[in-house]
Design a protein around this motif. Structure first.
Motif, PDB file in Angstrom:
ATOM      1  N   THR A 248      35.440 -22.018  10.702  1.00 22.88           N
ATOM      2  CA  THR A 248      34.787 -21.503  11.910  1.00 22.88           C
ATOM      3  C   THR A 248      35.501 -22.014  13.151  1.00 22.88           C
ATOM      4  O   THR A 248      35.763 -21.253  14.092  1.00 22.88           O
ATOM      5  CB  THR A 248      33.310 -21.912  11.935  1.00 22.88           C
ATOM      6  N   ILE A 249      35.845 -23.292  13.153  1.00 21.77           N
ATOM      7  CA  ILE A 249      36.589 -23.858  14.289  1.00 21.77           C
ATOM      8  C   ILE A 249      37.920 -23.130  14.459  1.00 21.77           C
ATOM      9  O   ILE A 249      38.303 -22.753  15.566  1.00 21.77           O
ATOM     10  CB  ILE A 249      36.820 -25.372  14.085  1.00 21.77           C
ATOM     11  N   HIS A 250      38.611 -22.932  13.348  1.00 19.41           N
ATOM     12  CA  HIS A 250      39.931 -22.270  13.406  1.00 19.41           C
ATOM     13  C   HIS A 250      39.834 -20.844  13.938  1.00 19.41           C
ATOM     14  O   HIS A 250      40.557 -20.463  14.873  1.00 19.41           O
ATOM     15  CB  HIS A 250      40.566 -22.256  12.019  1.00 19.41           C
ATOM     16  N   TYR A 251      38.935 -20.045  13.363  1.00 11.17           N
ATOM     17  CA  TYR A 251      38.872 -18.627  13.720  1.00 11.17           C
ATOM     18  C   TYR A 251      38.210 -18.361  15.070  1.00 11.17           C
ATOM     19  O   TYR A 251      38.253 -17.242  15.563  1.00 11.17           O
ATOM     20  CB  TYR A 251      38.184 -17.835  12.611  1.00 11.17           C
ATOM     21  N   GLN A 252      37.642 -19.405  15.674  1.00 12.51           N
ATOM     22  CA  GLN A 252      37.119 -19.267  17.035  1.00 12.51           C
ATOM     23  C   GLN A 252      38.055 -19.907  18.067  1.00 12.51           C
ATOM     24  O   GLN A 252      37.721 -19.984  19.244  1.00 12.51           O
ATOM     25  CB  GLN A 252      35.725 -19.890  17.138  1.00 12.51           C
ATOM     26  N   SER A 253      39.232 -20.333  17.609  1.00 16.31           N
ATOM     27  CA  SER A 253      40.178 -21.004  18.508  1.00 16.31           C
ATOM     28  C   SER A 253      41.320 -20.070  18.887  1.00 16.31           C
ATOM     29  O   SER A 253      41.452 -18.965  18.347  1.00 16.31           O
ATOM     30  CB  SER A 253      40.746 -22.250  17.815  1.00 16.31           C
ATOM     31  N   HIS A 254      42.175 -20.541  19.792  1.00 14.41           N
ATOM     32  CA  HIS A 254      43.348 -19.743  20.185  1.00 14.41           C
ATOM     33  C   HIS A 254      44.382 -19.700  19.068  1.00 14.41           C
ATOM     34  O   HIS A 254      45.351 -18.943  19.147  1.00 14.41           O
ATOM     35  CB  HIS A 254      43.965 -20.319  21.464  1.00 14.41           C
TER      36      HIS A 254
END
Length: 368
Positions: A228-234
């Motif tokens: 979730t952190i990855h896919y919501q990041s730049h």
């Protein structure tokens, strides 16, 4: 040999990138310099209008390029596309089928035109057309036809690969958008207050590049939160590489994480990238980080501090363009006290510390 040099230069140009217009325009410029081409165009089929349109040209204005559209069977260009065979017009001023739709040839007399189909096996993709002025002292039609035939074949292979690249790129972009949606905060199911607090923290820190340490018992969703952190990041367009440190044999962990140079040890017959290289531009998730041997903790610390590393057996420094998310179900502070985990590495990893509540404290979520 001018012909071989021309073909070699064109081959190099067509393998530099997947930029269709830039590469094909470079091809036309090479033909102009090497073969004294006066003007030239690459026509490709437009799948929407079902017309041949100019995608690259030499010696034509932008306005002329816009006018260069042919239906299949129309004029010399359309006929070559329809029949799939080359046509040579010795003098375009005396050829009624030469339509000059671009208007780029006000003086047509004395200009010859070579038109070659761009096709791969039975698939016709377009046409390449070249203007040339021949004299007794200068130029040979047979030589030019032979070179243009090879160039058309090279262009056909490039266009085929370009189409595959565009299709794959579109599919990847669609998949990335779907993953971003799947791993969006609203789609992560959790109604307990403690888990909602976790999601609130994730929402705040996702856009940063800060290292994150996820703490929690097995089965609490640490990898889900990492994704979730990855896919919501730049970094969402980059790879997400997950590594379970605990399942890797201790003697292979360094090679697996950082790669190995050919000949570094017995059996290392080729150079191999590690997980940090594969995660370039994205995120690496180091699960069960407490199991990382002390001998490698210093190397990981350097990656976090200096953003660089070397493959096993190599002195070449590689930049680590990657966000690190680590996770463990152990009490790392206790592991530091026991001497099993470096204190400086712990503080580097836990810049942002997220503790996931155990399932027994998330009764509402278990029911979901």
């Amino acid at each position: 040999n001018t012909e071989l040099t021309t073909i070699l230069e064109i081959s190099k140009v067509l393998t530099t990138s997947f930029d269709l217009e830039e590469n094909l325009n470079a091809v036309m410029n090479i033909l102009s310099k090497r073969l004294d081409m006066q003007r030239g165009c690459v026509f490709l089929m437009d799948p929407i209008s079902n017309e041949l349109r100019i995608v690259a040209a030499h010696g034509l204005t932008k306005e002329a390029i816009k006018r260069g559209k042919y239906r299949i069977g129309e004029g010399i260009v359309g006929s070559v596309m329809q029949n799939g065979s080359m046509m040579f017009v010795p003098n375009i001023g005396k050829e009624p089928r030469f339509l000059n739709k671009t208007g780029a040839r006000p003086e047509k007399c004395g200009v010859s035109f070579l038109c070659m189909p761009i096709k791969l096996k039975d698939e016709s993709m377009g046409v390449i057309g070249v203007d040339r002025i021949y004299t007794e002292e200068h130029g040979n039609v047979d030589d030019d036809i032979r070179v243009l035939d090879i160039v058309a074949s090279l262009i056909a292979q490039f266009v085929k690969l370009w189409k595959m690249f565009v299709t794959t790129e579109n599919e990847c972009n669609l998949l990335r958008r779907q993953l971003k949606q799947i791993y969006s905060i609203p789609n992560v199911i959790g109604e307990s207050k403690k888990f909602k607090a976790v999601l609130k923290t994730v929402e705040k820190i996702a856009s940063t590049d800060t290292t994150v340490l996820l703490l929690g018992e097995s089965g609490t969703g640490k990898e889900l939160i990492a994704k979730t952190i990855h896919y919501q990041s730049h970094r969402m367009n980059g790879p997400f590489v997950a590594v379970n440190v605990a399942v890797l044999p201790e003697n292979l962990i360094e090679a697996e994480l950082f790669g190995v140079e050919k000949g570094a040890f017995t059996g290392a017959t080729t150079q191999r990238k590690g997980r940090f290289e594969y995660a370039k531009g994205g995120t690496i998730f180091l699960d069960e980080i407490a199991e990382l041997p002390m001998s490698l903790q210093a190397k990981l610390l350097r990656v976090l501090q200096e953003k660089t590393f070397e493959r096993l057996g190599s002195s070449e420094t590689i930049k680590a363009d990657v966000r690190v998310i680590a996770a463990t179900n152990k009490n790392l502070i206790e592991e530091v006290r026991k001497g099993n985990f470096r204190e400086d590495l712990y503080y580097r990893l836990s810049i942002i510390n997220i503790k996931l509540p155990p399932l027994r404290e998330r009764g509402d979520d278990v029911l979901l």
